[in-house]
Design a protein around this motif. Structure first.
Motif, PDB file in Angstrom:
ATOM      1  N   PRO A   2       0.820  -1.209   0.000  1.00  0.00           N
ATOM      2  CA  PRO A   2       0.000   0.000   0.000  1.00  0.00           C
ATOM      3  C   PRO A   2       0.852   1.256   0.000  1.00  0.00           C
ATOM      4  N   ALA A   4       0.694   3.863   1.721  1.00  0.00           N
ATOM      5  CA  ALA A   4       1.054   4.392   3.040  1.00  0.00           C
ATOM      6  C   ALA A   4       2.397   3.878   3.498  1.00  0.00           C
ATOM      7  N   ALA A   5       2.706   2.629   3.133  1.00  0.00           N
ATOM      8  CA  ALA A   5       3.972   2.047   3.580  1.00  0.00           C
ATOM      9  C   ALA A   5       5.153   2.611   2.830  1.00  0.00           C
ATOM     10  N   GLY A  99      -3.670  -0.853  14.153  1.00  0.00           N
ATOM     11  CA  GLY A  99      -3.228  -0.176  12.931  1.00  0.00           C
ATOM     12  C   GLY A  99      -1.997   0.670  13.181  1.00  0.00           C
ATOM     13  N   PRO A 101      -0.355   2.496  10.206  1.00  0.00           N
ATOM     14  CA  PRO A 101      -0.128   2.819   8.789  1.00  0.00           C
ATOM     15  C   PRO A 101       0.922   3.902   8.575  1.00  0.00           C
ATOM     16  N   ASP A 125       0.298  -2.208   5.989  1.00  0.00           N
ATOM     17  CA  ASP A 125       0.304  -0.757   5.818  1.00  0.00           C
ATOM     18  C   ASP A 125       1.486  -0.081   6.488  1.00  0.00           C
TER      19      ASP A 125
END
Length: 293
Positions: A2, A4-5, A99, A101, A125
């Motif tokens: 993703p 975000a990563a 989470g 992210p 993420d």
């Protein structure tokens, strides 16, 4: 992966704008955190459910206690997982449930590469970094090495964080599994050698030739045999060394190499389970190895 990563967190003043969280600071984690605190970096930890000894250690290191994992994950840019190997995936699952992210998760426990890959799947993420600490905690001038494998932007970030500290960062490229393999390869020799030395000395001592064994061993530089003072330390650390050698055994099996020696060493270490949190005398440590203990 993703988007975000892909984003690296901004670093200012060689990492001074970065907040670090540590799960969960034992002797190594607290000492590593203290190194970061000494240069003004905010280091967070979770006191809930931890022993008084852990609380005192974290307070002495200057770590900031946080009320709950959600708040720690919200504030932290980098998370260092430093816990017993058997708990590594559970820690990652707890983080994944909340989470993380766009941030950096450093799996710095002595786990097999397959476990690193599963942790990366748990945190799609985040940027997962494969880390391995080799050496004693950074106290009194000691300088452990932190080997890292993962995305180059994350390695640069971590290199900036630790550059002026006694934790020496050694990047190993982007392929996850290199750092964990190095750690387990080293542990498979170093920790098993300590176990063998304790058993050999126990055999000699029981039969009245302990001093003679040490005399012979001193003729061979580099042998662990003369270092009987390390037997109590090995006993006190056995609770986490055993699972580490089980991880090494799994990696050996995966590589098609014999794993029986690692599993046998891990089984010997379980005899020292009651020594956790203490440092027995040499005689007490050896007695725990006996069949009738």
């Amino acid at each position: 992966m993703p988007a975000a990563a892909e984003r690296a967190r901004p670093v200012t003043g060689h990492g001074l704008g970065t907040t670090v969280g540590i799960l969960h600071p034992g002797s190594m984690g607290a000492a590593v955190g203290a190194q970061l605190r000494a240069r003004g970096i905010c280091v967070l930890w979770l006191p809930e459910g931890r022993s008084r000894t852990t609380v005192e250690r974290a307070e002495a290191a200057g770590l900031e206690a946080v009320d709950g994992l959600p708040l720690l994950l919200e504030r932290a840019d980098v998370l260092l997982s430093l816990c017993p190997p058997a708990a590594a995936e559970d820690v990652a699952r707890q983080v994944a449930a909340q989470g993380f992210p766009g941030k950096t998760y450093v799996e710095a426990n002595a786990v097999a590469p397959a476990r690193i890959r599963r942790i990366r799947e748990l945190l799609p993420d985040a940027t997962v970094v494969d880390g391995a600490v080799i050496g004693s905690p950074p106290l009194g001038g000691k300088q452990p090495r932190l080997y890292l494998a993962g995305r180059s932007s994350a390695l640069d970030l971590l290199g900036d964080l630790f550059a002026p500290t006694d934790v020496r960062v050694h990047p190993l490229g982007e392929e996850l599994g290199k750092a964990s393999t190095l750690k387990l390869a080293y542990s498979s020799y170093q920790k098993t050698s300590r176990v063998l030395a304790a058993v050999a000395f126990g055999l000699a001592q029981t039969n009245g030739v302990g001093d003679e064994l040490l005399d012979v061993a001193r003729l061979r530089p580099g042998s662990y045999l003369p270092e009987t003072g390390y037997i109590p330390k090995s006993a006190a650390r056995a609770w986490r060394w055993g699972p580490e050698l089980e991880e090494a055994a799994a990696l050996l099996h995966e590589a098609g190499l014999p794993d029986e020696l690692m599993r046998a060493s891990a089984a010997v270490l379980t005899r020292w389970d009651t020594a956790r949190g203490s440092e027995p005398s040499i005689e007490e440590a050896l007695s725990l190895l006996m069949d009738d203990h």
